[in-house]
Write a protein that holds these residues in place. Structure first.
Motif, mmCIF file in Angstrom:
data_model
loop_
_atom_site.group_PDB
_atom_site.id
_atom_site.type_symbol
_atom_site.label_atom_id
_atom_site.label_comp_id
_atom_site.label_asym_id
_atom_site.label_seq_id
_atom_site.Cartn_x
_atom_site.Cartn_y
_atom_site.Cartn_z
ATOM 1 N N SER A 141 -0.212 12.646 28.793
ATOM 2 C CA SER A 141 -1.236 14.002 27.893
ATOM 3 C C SER A 141 -1.615 13.990 27.461
ATOM 4 C CB SER A 141 1.127 14.433 26.920
ATOM 5 O OG SER A 141 1.977 14.072 26.983
ATOM 6 N N THR A 142 -2.704 12.730 26.706
ATOM 7 C CA THR A 142 -3.014 13.038 26.603
ATOM 8 C C THR A 142 -5.203 13.375 27.903
ATOM 9 O OG1 THR A 142 -3.633 11.953 24.888
ATOM 10 C CG2 THR A 142 -5.825 12.067 25.892
ATOM 11 N N LEU A 143 -4.242 13.009 29.020
ATOM 12 C CA LEU A 143 -5.569 13.445 29.673
ATOM 13 C C LEU A 143 -5.032 14.969 30.404
ATOM 14 C CD1 LEU A 143 -4.892 10.806 32.882
ATOM 15 C CD2 LEU A 143 -6.966 11.150 31.582
ATOM 16 N N LEU A 144 -3.823 15.746 30.134
ATOM 17 C CA LEU A 144 -3.571 17.322 30.380
ATOM 18 C C LEU A 144 -4.429 17.588 29.589
ATOM 19 C CD1 LEU A 144 -2.056 19.025 31.842
ATOM 20 C CD2 LEU A 144 -0.008 19.151 29.589
ATOM 21 N N LEU A 145 -4.606 17.499 28.354
ATOM 22 C CA LEU A 145 -5.406 18.067 27.479
ATOM 23 C C LEU A 145 -6.924 18.018 27.647
ATOM 24 C CD1 LEU A 145 -3.336 17.651 24.111
ATOM 25 C CD2 LEU A 145 -3.270 19.130 25.916
ATOM 26 N N VAL A 146 -7.351 16.591 27.648
ATOM 27 C CA VAL A 146 -8.541 16.501 28.311
ATOM 28 C C VAL A 146 -9.259 17.265 29.709
ATOM 29 C CG1 VAL A 146 -10.324 14.966 29.050
ATOM 30 C CG2 VAL A 146 -8.583 14.378 27.512
ATOM 31 N N VAL A 147 -7.903 17.867 30.546
ATOM 32 C CA VAL A 147 -8.466 18.245 31.808
ATOM 33 C C VAL A 147 -8.579 19.736 31.631
ATOM 34 C CG1 VAL A 147 -8.389 18.396 34.159
ATOM 35 C CG2 VAL A 147 -7.541 16.043 33.073
ATOM 36 N N TYR A 148 -7.640 19.852 31.275
ATOM 37 C CA TYR A 148 -7.664 21.360 30.730
ATOM 38 C C TYR A 148 -9.297 21.773 30.480
ATOM 39 C CZ TYR A 148 -5.927 26.199 30.658
ATOM 40 O OH TYR A 148 -5.248 27.556 29.951
ATOM 41 N N ALA A 149 -9.082 20.978 28.817
ATOM 42 C CA ALA A 149 -10.745 21.949 28.665
ATOM 43 C C ALA A 149 -11.244 22.121 29.501
ATOM 44 C CB ALA A 149 -10.690 21.370 27.499
ATOM 45 N N SER A 150 -11.785 20.618 29.690
ATOM 46 C CA SER A 150 -13.075 20.253 30.530
ATOM 47 C C SER A 150 -13.012 20.870 31.378
ATOM 48 C CB SER A 150 -13.975 19.228 30.392
ATOM 49 O OG SER A 150 -12.911 18.088 31.292
ATOM 50 N N PHE A 151 -12.157 21.577 32.197
ATOM 51 C CA PHE A 151 -12.602 21.852 34.071
ATOM 52 C C PHE A 151 -12.806 22.980 33.831
ATOM 53 C CE2 PHE A 151 -9.956 25.206 36.314
ATOM 54 C CZ PHE A 151 -10.553 24.591 37.649
ATOM 55 N N TRP A 152 -12.528 23.903 33.076
ATOM 56 C CA TRP A 152 -13.162 25.638 32.677
ATOM 57 C C TRP A 152 -14.544 25.368 33.116
ATOM 58 C CZ3 TRP A 152 -9.840 28.345 35.126
ATOM 59 C CH2 TRP A 152 -8.538 28.196 34.888
ATOM 60 N N GLN A 153 -15.057 24.542 31.512
ATOM 61 C CA GLN A 153 -16.904 24.434 31.242
ATOM 62 C C GLN A 153 -17.356 23.745 32.660
ATOM 63 O OE1 GLN A 153 -17.733 25.126 28.643
ATOM 64 N NE2 GLN A 153 -15.793 24.857 27.344
ATOM 65 N N ILE A 154 -16.464 23.167 33.748
ATOM 66 C CA ILE A 154 -17.237 22.963 34.652
ATOM 67 C C ILE A 154 -17.430 23.931 35.778
ATOM 68 C CG2 ILE A 154 -17.509 21.225 36.756
ATOM 69 C CD1 ILE A 154 -16.282 19.507 34.712
ATOM 70 N N LEU A 155 -15.996 24.548 36.578
ATOM 71 C CA LEU A 155 -15.673 26.131 36.965
ATOM 72 C C LEU A 155 -16.551 26.574 37.036
ATOM 73 C CD1 LEU A 155 -13.935 26.359 39.433
ATOM 74 C CD2 LEU A 155 -12.864 27.897 37.471
ATOM 75 N N ILE A 156 -16.825 27.447 35.682
ATOM 76 C CA ILE A 156 -17.437 28.568 35.356
ATOM 77 C C ILE A 156 -18.645 28.007 35.948
ATOM 78 C CG2 ILE A 156 -17.885 30.450 33.679
ATOM 79 C CD1 ILE A 156 -15.055 30.243 34.709
ATOM 80 N N GLN A 157 -19.317 26.795 35.652
ATOM 81 C CA GLN A 157 -20.772 26.894 35.348
ATOM 82 C C GLN A 157 -20.812 26.818 37.505
ATOM 83 O OE1 GLN A 157 -23.323 26.825 33.514
ATOM 84 N NE2 GLN A 157 -21.963 27.443 32.020
#
Length: 277
Positions: A141-157
């Protein structure tokens, strides 16, 4: 004697003054931290704020040092760092891969633009009920939150970086009949790399925040869970001490990310100018 030297130039010219050396940014930053710590020490001792709810800085540090002498503290730190590292790694692979794909295909970029703009502002904490329902309590569950939040920072850039490729360079690559993988390797990737490193730096900070937050809200372990436990036990100095420690972890993450960025982009003009300055 004044330290400012005045040297005569030709007639009618203004005297040339030697520039005083500027303090390094690291020294100024350290000075700011010292002033901030002194302020935290003085506010409760002068009665401006209640020491029952906001103890002096020295008591926070004392509680943190005592906690650091236990295995429980370092086990919690290891759990937080583990969730941060795994989650950030997954987000990097997914964000860079999808970013290169979406940014390189115009039709795909336009097709996914609305979906990305819809999902990106959704806060990760809003996914807590879904995470608990699907994955239960713990690391997943922790990984789901971490991945979801940081994924967008990387994808957009990464998407922005791919779009920043010079159109003339694109046409030149086509005229030389470079294949898709050759264009990615020699044209798209070097242009997008500065954006990628910015995404890594932003994603690393966000991943740490969510790794701690997961423990605070009770779905994970680690430092967040230790802060919540200290709060429920009314161990106020320890609560602030643990918060200070998570802040120090954030500083370390940022320093490592910036060092990696400078090393990876040593060839880039912005890094060379920063080093030269």
């Amino acid at each position: 004697m004044s330290t400012t030297e005045v040297r005569p130039a030709h007639a009618g010219a203004e005297p040339v003054r030697r520039r005083r050396p500027e303090l390094p940014s690291a020294v100024l930053g350290l000075g700011g931290l010292v002033v901030f710590a002194a302020l935290l020490e003085l506010l409760p001792r002068t009665g401006i704020v209640s020491a029952d709810y906001f103890p002096p800085f020295s008591e926070m540090v004392r509680a943190l040092v005592e906690a650091a002498g236990t295995d429980r503290f370092w086990a919690a730190t290891a759990e937080t760092v583990q969730a941060w590292g795994i989650g950030l790694g997954i987000a990097l692979v997914a964000g860079i891969g999808l970013g290169l794909l979406i940014g390189s295909v115009e039709l795909l970029r336009r097709f996914t633009a609305s979906t990305i703009e819809f999902l990106r502002p959704v806060p990760s904490v809003a996914l807590i009920p879904l995470a608990v329902l699907l994955l239960g309590l713990g690391l997943q569950s922790t990984l789901l939150l971490v991945v979801y939040a940081s994924f967008w920072q990387i994808l957009i850039q990464v998407v922005y970086g791919v779009q920043d490729v010079d159109p003339v360079a694109r046409e030149t690559a086509r005229s030389y009949h470079l294949g898709r993988w050759a264009r990615v390797r020699y044209l798209i990737w070097p242009t997008a790399l500065p954006y990628v490193m910015t995404g890594v730096r932003l994603g690393a900070a966000v991943a740490l925040i969510l790794a701690v937050t997961a423990g605070l809200v009770g779905i994970g372990t680690g430092l967040g869970a230790e802060i919540a436990l200290a709060q429920s036990s009314n161990a106020v100095p320890l609560v602030y001490g643990l918060v200070i420690f998570t802040g120090l972890l954030g500083v370390v993450v940022n320093l490592v990310a910036r060092a990696l960025e400078r090393r990876t982009l040593a060839w880039h003009s912005s890094v060379r100018a920063d080093v030269g300055g």
